[in-house]
Write an enzyme that holds these catalytic residues in place. Structure first.
Site, PDB file in Angstrom:
ATOM      1  CB  VAL A   1      -0.916   0.140   1.141  1.00  0.00           C
ATOM      2  CG1 VAL A   1      -1.915  -1.221   1.204  1.00  0.00           C
ATOM      3  CG2 VAL A   1      -0.243   0.165   2.419  1.00  0.00           C
ATOM      4  CE1 TYR A   2       3.420   3.184  -4.090  1.00  0.00           C
ATOM      5  CE2 TYR A   2       1.938   1.662  -4.491  1.00  0.00           C
ATOM      6  CZ  TYR A   2       3.016   2.085  -4.947  1.00  0.00           C
ATOM      7  OH  TYR A   2       3.922   1.489  -5.741  1.00  0.00           O
TER       8      TYR A   2
END
Length: 155
Positions: free
Chosen positions: A27-28
């Site tokens: 995930v960012y």
């Protein structure tokens, strides 16, 4: 410095399960600059900061504890990306073959190089398809933001 070229895959090797693989979830935390966190098989975790550039860019990887990963995961932007990464020898390189499971299903191969000159001289094997190194639709940040491939050539 990370130097890599990316390709869609024309034909997945028949003996794919014979190669080592890991399940990755990423995930960012931020898209610009690209700051992501990754879990490998739910057993190790890392934070990555990527610098600007396409073929070549700076990349910093730092180990995380599971607790730090979970706390940062709550601060994510966009959608989680899940993929199985196979490591296939292609001497003197290694192909990282990613079978994406979400947010969209497709297969992509990446090859890392020690220099831009070697990357430029690389001749892909016949089972590789279209090169997408310079197509932003195939960047993981794009997938996480849009939940799809933004390339009009892909259904």
């Amino acid at each position: 410095m990370e130097i890599e070229r990316k390709y869609l895959v024309r034909a997945v090797p028949e003996d794919l399960d014979a190669f080592p693989s890991s399940m990755l979830e990423q995930v960012y935390i931020n898209f610009r600059p690209a700051i992501r966190i990754r879990a490998y098989d739910g057993a190790s975790w890392e934070l990555t900061v990527k610098g600007p550039g396409v073929l070549a860019h700076e990349e910093l990887n730092l180990p995380l504890s599971e607790d730090a990963y979970r706390r940062l995961y709550e601060k994510r932007e966009g959608m989680p990306i899940r993929k199985r990464r196979y490591r296939i020898p292609l001497p003197p390189y290694t192909v990282e073959l990613d079978v994406f499971e979400s947010p969209v299903r497709f297969v992509m191969a990446e090859v890392e190089f020690p220099s831009v000159e070697e990357a430029d001289a690389f001749v892909p094997p016949a089972w590789f398809g279209k090169e997408v190194t310079y197509n932003p639709s195939y960047k993981n940040t794009c997938l996480a933001q849009l939940g799809r491939i933004a390339d009009p050539e892909v259904p």
